[in-house]
Write a protein that holds these residues in place. Structure first.
Motif, PDB file in Angstrom:
ATOM      1  N   THR A  28     -28.017  93.359  52.191  1.00  0.00           N
ATOM      2  CA  THR A  28     -28.646  94.141  51.128  1.00  0.00           C
ATOM      3  C   THR A  28     -28.721  93.323  49.851  1.00  0.00           C
ATOM      4  O   THR A  28     -27.766  92.640  49.484  1.00  0.00           O
ATOM      5  N   ASN A  80     -29.583  97.321  40.631  1.00  0.00           N
ATOM      6  CA  ASN A  80     -30.718  97.967  41.293  1.00  0.00           C
ATOM      7  C   ASN A  80     -30.867  97.477  42.729  1.00  0.00           C
ATOM      8  O   ASN A  80     -30.971  96.272  42.964  1.00  0.00           O
ATOM      9  N   LEU A  81     -30.919  98.412  43.661  1.00  0.00           N
ATOM     10  CA  LEU A  81     -31.137  98.094  45.067  1.00  0.00           C
ATOM     11  C   LEU A  81     -32.579  97.637  45.252  1.00  0.00           C
ATOM     12  O   LEU A  81     -33.515  98.258  44.743  1.00  0.00           O
ATOM     13  N   LEU A  82     -32.762  96.514  45.937  1.00  0.00           N
ATOM     14  CA  LEU A  82     -34.111  95.999  46.196  1.00  0.00           C
ATOM     15  C   LEU A  82     -34.536  96.372  47.606  1.00  0.00           C
ATOM     16  O   LEU A  82     -33.848  96.051  48.570  1.00  0.00           O
ATOM     17  N   TRP A  83     -35.697  97.021  47.706  1.00  0.00           N
ATOM     18  CA  TRP A  83     -36.183  97.462  49.019  1.00  0.00           C
ATOM     19  C   TRP A  83     -37.019  96.381  49.700  1.00  0.00           C
ATOM     20  O   TRP A  83     -36.972  96.223  50.905  1.00  0.00           O
ATOM     21  N   SER A  84     -37.787  95.644  48.908  1.00  0.00           N
ATOM     22  CA  SER A  84     -38.531  94.523  49.493  1.00  0.00           C
ATOM     23  C   SER A  84     -38.086  93.257  48.765  1.00  0.00           C
ATOM     24  O   SER A  84     -38.010  93.228  47.545  1.00  0.00           O
TER      25      SER A  84
END
Length: 146
Positions: A28, A80-84
């Motif tokens: 992640t 912040n979580l990165l999705w792409s």
């Protein structure tokens, strides 16, 4: 930095310090907020006592920067979580292994992991403070240099 510090039945060593806009924990990726950066402090905690003890005896991590501001440590989920994730992020991301502070350590054994701080991009980490021991704790101050 790099020199073991002994306090009570613990030996604490700051192994490394890194700064990054991007973090990777397992598979992640995370990013700092605009104008911020993550400071990743890698630490080793060794039990030099004669009894099994919890690493939670080493606590209250505070980072002090060049503008005389204090920052408490944060978890990776503060970012912040990165999705792409693009190649740039993958190349720049610093791998993080959060320190398990609740692990019990047998005499002579150690754990290693990272402590995270979220600070403004224009500030420079100078010192790390932490406490060792729960009853009448010892305060430790470490000067950070890369």
């Amino acid at each position: 930095m790099g020199q073991p510090i002994t306090a009570g039945s613990w030996e604490i060593t700051i192994l490394n310090i890194k700064e990054s806009k991007y973090l990777k924990m397992e598979e992640t990726y995370f990013a700092t907020k605009e104008e911020q950066k993550a400071v990743i402090v890698t630490i080793r905690i060794r039990n030099i006592g004669k009894e099994v003890s919890s690493a939670s005896d080493v606590w209250s991590f505070i980072l002090v920067t060049n503008v005389n501001k204090s920052y408490e440590d944060v978890t990776v989920y503060r970012f912040n979580l990165l999705w792409s994730v693009g190649e740039e992020v993958k190349a720049e991301a610093v791998k993080v292994r959060e320190l398990n502070r609740f692990q019990s350590l047998a005499p002579g054994t150690y754990i290693e992991g990272d402590i995270l701080f979220d600070i403004p991009q224009n500030e420079i980490p100078l010192k790390l403070f932490f406490k060792v021991g729960v009853i009448g704790p010892t305060q430790v101050e470490v000067t950070l240099s890369k």
